[in-house]
Design a protein around this motif. Structure first.
Motif, PDB file in Angstrom:
ATOM      1  N   ALA A 139     119.953  43.855   7.622  1.00 34.48           N
ATOM      2  CA  ALA A 139     120.243  44.985   8.508  1.00 34.48           C
ATOM      3  C   ALA A 139     120.442  44.453   9.929  1.00 34.48           C
ATOM      4  CB  ALA A 139     119.104  46.002   8.460  1.00 34.48           C
ATOM      5  N   ASP A 140     120.998  43.245  10.040  1.00 23.78           N
ATOM      6  CA  ASP A 140     121.238  42.653  11.354  1.00 23.78           C
ATOM      7  C   ASP A 140     122.177  43.533  12.184  1.00 23.78           C
ATOM      8  OD1 ASP A 140     119.729  40.531  10.492  1.00 23.78           O
ATOM      9  OD2 ASP A 140     121.389  39.090  10.380  1.00 23.78           O
ATOM     10  N   GLU A 141     121.807  43.725  13.449  1.00 23.53           N
ATOM     11  CA  GLU A 141     122.629  44.476  14.407  1.00 23.53           C
ATOM     12  C   GLU A 141     122.990  45.881  13.921  1.00 23.53           C
ATOM     13  OE1 GLU A 141     125.673  42.164  16.543  1.00 23.53           O
ATOM     14  OE2 GLU A 141     125.145  40.513  15.200  1.00 23.53           O
ATOM     15  N   LYS A 142     122.082  46.497  13.161  1.00 23.32           N
ATOM     16  CA  LYS A 142     122.324  47.852  12.636  1.00 23.32           C
ATOM     17  C   LYS A 142     121.382  48.882  13.269  1.00 23.32           C
ATOM     18  CE  LYS A 142     125.540  46.537   9.785  1.00 23.32           C
ATOM     19  NZ  LYS A 142     126.961  46.909  10.018  1.00 23.32           N
ATOM     20  N   ASN A 170     120.999  52.021   8.922  1.00 25.00           N
ATOM     21  CA  ASN A 170     120.577  53.098   9.794  1.00 25.00           C
ATOM     22  C   ASN A 170     121.784  53.859  10.322  1.00 25.00           C
ATOM     23  OD1 ASN A 170     118.518  50.748  10.186  1.00 25.00           O
ATOM     24  ND2 ASN A 170     117.416  52.601  10.753  1.00 25.00           N
ATOM     25  N   ASP A 171     121.580  55.125  10.571  1.00 24.91           N
ATOM     26  CA  ASP A 171     122.574  55.879  11.306  1.00 24.91           C
ATOM     27  C   ASP A 171     122.536  55.393  12.758  1.00 24.91           C
ATOM     28  OD1 ASP A 171     123.403  58.165  13.153  1.00 24.91           O
ATOM     29  OD2 ASP A 171     124.048  58.921  11.201  1.00 24.91           O
ATOM     30  N   PRO A 172     123.671  54.947  13.330  1.00 25.71           N
ATOM     31  CA  PRO A 172     123.632  54.359  14.670  1.00 25.71           C
ATOM     32  C   PRO A 172     123.298  55.354  15.775  1.00 25.71           C
ATOM     33  CG  PRO A 172     125.891  54.604  13.915  1.00 25.71           C
ATOM     34  CD  PRO A 172     125.019  54.902  12.743  1.00 25.71           C
ATOM     35  N   TYR A 213     123.509  44.980  19.927  1.00 20.90           N
ATOM     36  CA  TYR A 213     122.671  45.874  19.145  1.00 20.90           C
ATOM     37  C   TYR A 213     121.421  45.182  18.624  1.00 20.90           C
ATOM     38  CZ  TYR A 213     126.723  48.861  19.439  1.00 20.90           C
ATOM     39  OH  TYR A 213     127.748  49.620  19.926  1.00 20.90           O
ATOM     40  N   GLY A 219     118.463  46.721  12.432  1.00 21.56           N
ATOM     41  CA  GLY A 219     118.205  48.001  11.789  1.00 21.56           C
ATOM     42  C   GLY A 219     116.876  48.003  11.062  1.00 21.56           C
TER      43      GLY A 219
END
Length: 335
Positions: free
Chosen positions: A26-29, A1-3, A105, A108
């Motif tokens: 997508a951990d912490e994304k 993902n775009d943060p 975060y 994601g």
């Protein structure tokens, strides 16, 4: 993902295969906090120093993020998104004093659009922060979103999918909520578009949970003398109408199916004849020292037993109502 924007990557393919030892993560994304206050699309500002477009961040630094449910704490982040179309990412905990060092975060997005057979034998994760947090007073991020769309699915006992809220090591933090996971099978593009807009087309069938593989959107875990969990997110299955007939493949009494033959649902043309086969011995992916002899099979439909027999193969006439092929395994043996 775009943060910043949260825009996900959508994987569109004719077929998809994730091997038994493969990990798609997508951990912490998920959405981030970032410096400044001038973004016209921002949803939250903290201390007039940092901003985020996230939809469910903690409303103060010690509160957990929401997604599939409300985040932990008195000012936990709100639930948001669609339980049958989880393409949005998870959110971060609250920020404090413009300090981004202690932001945790959310997960994601993993979004797969497969026009044919989707083979999931490995691990997919979109989890929030999974570690002892950097400061005892800071909340956790939420789980992310996982949306698997396919004509049909194969899975195995090695398959694991999770969008779990952020883990906490103790202290005074609040937990992140679980994310959202959904499996959509045999749904038209028009139906998927409607789901992505928050609608629930009447021609689709909606159920809670996914029975074909392990899927978890639990709230984050807080360890300590009395471990506690955050609020759970959502896990769903959506089935579309189809001129094909779904056949569910499984094993009994023990799940001795490795990658081949796999657990799962396959679609076949009504009226066709299909041959199903199993190996002489089934394997348990969690224990390489044992095997299970195949004793035969059962074929059933909604009305009960269709046929039962011995052997490693069976020909099945595909007809409604939907069918199930269950391989029968004997007592385990040393390999």
């Amino acid at each position: 993902n775009d943060p910043v924007t949260g825009a996900p990557v959508k994987l569109v393919c004719a077929s998809f295969r994730l091997g038994a030892n493969a990990v798609l993560t997508a951990d912490e994304k998920g959405w981030a906090w970032y410096a400044g206050t001038g973004d016209e699309y921002k949803r939250f500002v903290s201390d007039n120093k940092v901003q985020t477009r996230a939809m469910g961040p903690g409303n103060s630094y010690g509160n957990g993020a929401g997604y599939g449910a409300k985040g932990g704490g008195n000012f936990g982040g709100a639930a948001y998104g669609f339980e049958y179309a989880p393409f949005l990412p998870g959110s971060p905990n609250g920020a404090y004093g413009g300090n981004l060092s202690f932001v945790n975060y959310g997960g994601g997005t993993v979004w797969v659009k497969c026009d044919g057979v989707c083979e999931l034998y490995g691990t997919i994760t979109a989890n929030g922060t999974d570690k002892d947090l950097k400061h005892s007073d800071y909340g956790a991020g939420s789980g992310g979103g996982i949306w698997i769309c396919a004509k049909s699915l194969k899975a195995a006992s090695t398959t694991s999918v999770s969008a779990v809220g952020g883990y906490l090591g103790g202290g005074y933090q609040s937990l992140g909520a679980g994310g959202r996971i959904s499996l959509a099978l045999s749904c038209s593009d028009e139906a998927l578009d409607a789901l992505a807009e928050g609608s629930q087309p009447e021609e689709l069938t909606y159920t809670v949970g996914i029975g074909l593989f392990t899927a978890s959107a639990k709230g984050g875990l807080k360890t300590g003398a009395t471990p506690t969990y955050g609020n759970d997110g959502t896990v769903t299955t959506v089935m579309g109408p189809s001129s094909s007939v779904n056949v569910t493949i499984s094993g009994s009494p023990v799940n001795a199916l490795g990658v081949e033959p796999a657990n799962g649902i396959e679609s076949f043309d009504e009226g066709s004849k299909q041959m199903f086969t199993a190996p002489e011995y089934g394997v348990d992916p969690t224990d390489s020292l044992v095997r299970y002899p195949c004793l035969g099979y059962e074929v059933t439909d909604a009305n009960g037993l269709v046929k039962r027999g011995e052997g490693l193969s069976v020909e099945v006439a595909i007809a409604n109502p939907p069918l199930a092929v269950t391989w029968l395994w004997g007592a385990k043996q040393a390999r």
